[in-house]
Design a protein around this motif. Structure first.
Motif, short mmCIF file in Angstrom:
data_model
loop_
_atom_site.label_atom_id
_atom_site.label_comp_id
_atom_site.label_asym_id
_atom_site.label_seq_id
_atom_site.Cartn_x
_atom_site.Cartn_y
_atom_site.Cartn_z
N ARG A 26 0.81 -0.98 -0.26
CA ARG A 26 0.27 -0.34 -0.14
C ARG A 26 0.89 1.59 -0.11
NH1 ARG A 26 -3.48 -2.07 5.47
NH2 ARG A 26 -1.05 -2.73 5.97
N VAL A 27 1.90 0.86 -0.17
CA VAL A 27 3.00 2.13 0.27
C VAL A 27 3.80 2.26 -1.30
CG1 VAL A 27 4.99 3.65 1.24
CG2 VAL A 27 2.52 2.82 2.93
N TRP A 48 3.61 3.23 -4.82
CA TRP A 48 2.97 3.97 -5.57
C TRP A 48 4.66 5.12 -5.35
CZ3 TRP A 48 -0.70 3.57 -6.86
CH2 TRP A 48 -1.84 2.85 -7.05
N TYR A 84 4.79 10.26 2.86
CA TYR A 84 3.66 8.55 2.84
C TYR A 84 3.23 8.43 4.31
CZ TYR A 84 8.33 7.77 4.95
OH TYR A 84 9.81 7.74 6.05
N TYR A 90 -2.23 4.00 9.39
CA TYR A 90 -3.02 6.06 9.23
C TYR A 90 -4.08 6.17 8.37
CZ TYR A 90 -0.29 5.29 13.54
OH TYR A 90 -0.56 5.01 15.33
N GLY A 104 -8.01 11.35 6.99
CA GLY A 104 -7.50 12.87 7.24
C GLY A 104 -6.11 13.68 7.56
N ALA A 107 1.61 11.95 -8.87
CA ALA A 107 1.68 11.14 -8.49
C ALA A 107 1.29 10.16 -10.04
CB ALA A 107 0.23 11.04 -7.48
N ASN A 116 -2.81 6.49 -8.18
CA ASN A 116 -2.98 6.78 -6.80
C ASN A 116 -4.02 8.19 -6.80
OD1 ASN A 116 -2.06 7.24 -4.49
ND2 ASN A 116 0.33 7.46 -4.80
N VAL A 117 -5.03 6.97 -6.42
CA VAL A 117 -6.17 7.93 -6.07
C VAL A 117 -6.00 9.03 -4.92
CG1 VAL A 117 -8.50 8.62 -5.62
CG2 VAL A 117 -7.96 6.67 -7.15
N SER A 173 -3.64 10.08 -3.26
CA SER A 173 -2.52 10.99 -3.32
C SER A 173 -3.18 12.32 -3.98
CB SER A 173 -0.93 10.71 -3.77
OG SER A 173 0.03 11.39 -3.33
N ARG A 232 -5.61 13.29 -4.50
CA ARG A 232 -7.17 13.68 -3.71
C ARG A 232 -6.51 14.36 -2.30
NH1 ARG A 232 -11.48 15.76 -4.12
NH2 ARG A 232 -11.57 15.30 -1.78
C1 LIG Z 1 -1.03 9.25 -0.01
C2 LIG Z 1 -1.17 9.16 1.12
C3 LIG Z 1 -0.22 9.86 2.03
C4 LIG Z 1 -2.92 9.37 0.96
O1 LIG Z 1 -2.59 9.73 2.93
P1 LIG Z 1 -3.78 9.47 4.11
O2 LIG Z 1 -3.52 10.41 5.44
O3 LIG Z 1 -4.76 8.53 3.77
O4 LIG Z 1 -5.01 10.25 3.21
P2 LIG Z 1 -6.43 11.15 3.15
O5 LIG Z 1 -6.75 10.82 4.67
O6 LIG Z 1 -6.04 12.91 3.69
O7 LIG Z 1 -6.80 11.46 1.78
C5 LIG Z 1 -7.48 12.94 1.47
C6 LIG Z 1 -8.20 12.02 0.30
O8 LIG Z 1 -7.88 11.01 -0.14
C7 LIG Z 1 -8.32 9.79 -0.37
N1 LIG Z 1 -8.11 8.38 -0.25
C8 LIG Z 1 -7.11 8.27 1.03
N2 LIG Z 1 -7.16 7.19 0.62
C9 LIG Z 1 -8.01 6.65 -0.98
C10 LIG Z 1 -7.15 5.05 -1.17
N3 LIG Z 1 -6.71 4.49 -1.31
N4 LIG Z 1 -8.41 4.96 -2.25
C11 LIG Z 1 -9.01 6.03 -2.75
N5 LIG Z 1 -9.25 7.19 -1.83
C12 LIG Z 1 -7.97 8.02 -0.42
C13 LIG Z 1 -9.77 10.23 0.94
O9 LIG Z 1 -11.38 9.63 0.99
C14 LIG Z 1 -9.87 11.61 1.21
O10 LIG Z 1 -10.82 11.41 0.30
P3 LIG Z 1 -12.56 12.65 1.18
O11 LIG Z 1 -11.50 14.01 1.59
O12 LIG Z 1 -12.45 12.94 -0.14
O13 LIG Z 1 -13.10 11.51 1.46
C15 LIG Z 1 -1.28 7.89 1.33
O14 LIG Z 1 -2.15 7.07 0.79
C16 LIG Z 1 0.18 6.95 1.86
O15 LIG Z 1 1.20 7.19 2.55
N6 LIG Z 1 0.18 5.95 0.46
C17 LIG Z 1 1.89 5.67 0.29
C18 LIG Z 1 2.26 6.26 -0.55
C19 LIG Z 1 1.90 7.46 -1.50
O16 LIG Z 1 1.86 6.91 -2.24
N7 LIG Z 1 3.01 8.61 -1.66
C20 LIG Z 1 2.97 10.04 -2.22
C21 LIG Z 1 3.57 9.28 -3.53
S1 LIG Z 1 3.04 11.17 -4.36
#
Ligand SMILES: CC(C)(COP(=O)(O)OP(=O)(O)OC[C@H]1O[C@@H](n2cnc3c(N)ncnc32)[C@H](O)[C@@H]1OP(=O)(O)O)[C@@H](O)C(=O)NCCC(=O)NCCS
Length: 247
Positions: free
Chosen positions: A49-50, A53, A164, A169, A173, A200, A204-205, A207, A209
């Motif tokens: 999940r990390v 991306w 990330y 967690y 949000g 992104a 990576n929906v 990120s 968002r």
């Molecule tokens: C991307 C990442 C940092 C997002 O952090 P997060 O704290 O989970 O994000 P938030 O909770 O603030 O979510 C923001 C929005 O995205 C949506 N969202 C979060 N993860 C989602 C997922 N996997 N699929 C769909 N929507 C998602 C949330 O519902 C929210 O939208 P909403 O307010 O319209 O409901 C986290 O998922 C992560 O660490 N991913 C792996 C590493 C990564 O992708 N890093 C960025 C590289 S570009």
């Protein structure tokens, strides 16, 4: 009048470390990097999940990778803090080229802190995406050199963001809040960040968002951006400009 160069960071009375509290999650703080964080990186970067991306982290991810990364990143981050401490006593707040508190930690009720992620601002990591409709590999090096050569605080500097979060967690949000907090409380006032270009991977929906909820605009999607761990990945390119920031 002398100013506190760490403003608006607070100081932890127990550890003496500076920190920044998230606006909407008061139990989550941003702090300096710590050597003892290394073992906590390992499960995070071995989780699909990390890592799926991320472009540059090795997989599988070993403890040695974490130590090597800290050896590179922590001195740079700590140097920013030192730069601010060295400027204490000055009557003007220093403008600086990064944020010295990139580590995201949850503060438990008993006060213990748990490492949960990172958010880092740096000079543009994708120079091949600067001022082009496609991918401009030919001029990437000169664009990077020109961006890196701009004086700290120059409004023309283009920054990028890497972030990330521990999957336990995700979806609370936290990263939306972390980006909002660091952007408005540090990057704009203390770094003079005016333009951010970031990417992104397609799919990576979450990120995308996080960026869009913070006022980033989708510029374009590059279907074939790079081969990562054997698979061709496409990239969404997003941009933030201070003059369009709603806050
Ligand atoms: C991307 C990442 C940092 C997002 O952090 P997060 O704290 O989970 O994000 P938030 O909770 O603030 O979510 C923001 C929005 O995205 C949506 N969202 C979060 N993860 C989602 C997922 N996997 N699929 C769909 N929507 C998602 C949330 O519902 C929210 O939208 P909403 O307010 O319209 O409901 C986290 O998922 C992560 O660490 N991913 C792996 C590493 C990564 O992708 N890093 C960025 C590289 S570009």
């Amino acid at each position: 009048m002398t100013l506190n160069q760490l403003f608006p960071l607070e100081t932890d009375p127990k550890t003496g470390e500076p920190f920044l509290r998230l606006r909407k999650h008061p139990n989550v703080i941003l702090t300096p990097m710590r050597w003892e964080d290394a073992p906590h990186f390992v499960p995070i970067f071995n989780d699909p999940r990390v890592y799926q991306w991320l472009m540059r982290t090795p997989f599988p991810y070993a403890h040695k990778d974490a130590e090597d990364w800290l050896q590179i990143a922590k001195p740079k981050s700590d140097a920013l803090l030192q730069e601010l401490l060295d400027a204490q006593g000055s009557d003007k707040l220093k403008t600086i080229d990064g944020c010295p508190v990139p580590s995201i930690r949850e503060v438990k009720e008993d006060g213990t802190q748990v490492y949960i992620g990172n958010i880092t601002f740096g000079r543009c990591m994708h120079p091949e995406l600067i001022d082009t409709d496609t991918i401009d590999h030919e001029h990437a090096e000169e664009k990077k050199a020109a961006n890196d050569a701009l004086q700290v605080g120059d409004p023309k500097i283009i920054y990028s963001i890497g972030d990330y979060l521990d999957p336990k967690y995700h979806g609370q949000g936290i990263m939306t809040d972390a980006l909002d907090t660091i952007l408005h409380e540090w990057a704009i006032p203390r770094m003079n960040v005016r333009r951010i270009l970031t990417g992104a991977f397609i799919g990576n929906v979450g990120s995308v968002r996080v960026f869009q909820k913070n006022g980033f605009k989708m510029l374009r999607t590059v279907d074939e951006f790079a081969v990562v761990r054997g698979t061709m990945r496409g990239l969404h390119v997003l941009e933030w400009r201070a003059d369009e920031d709603p806050v």
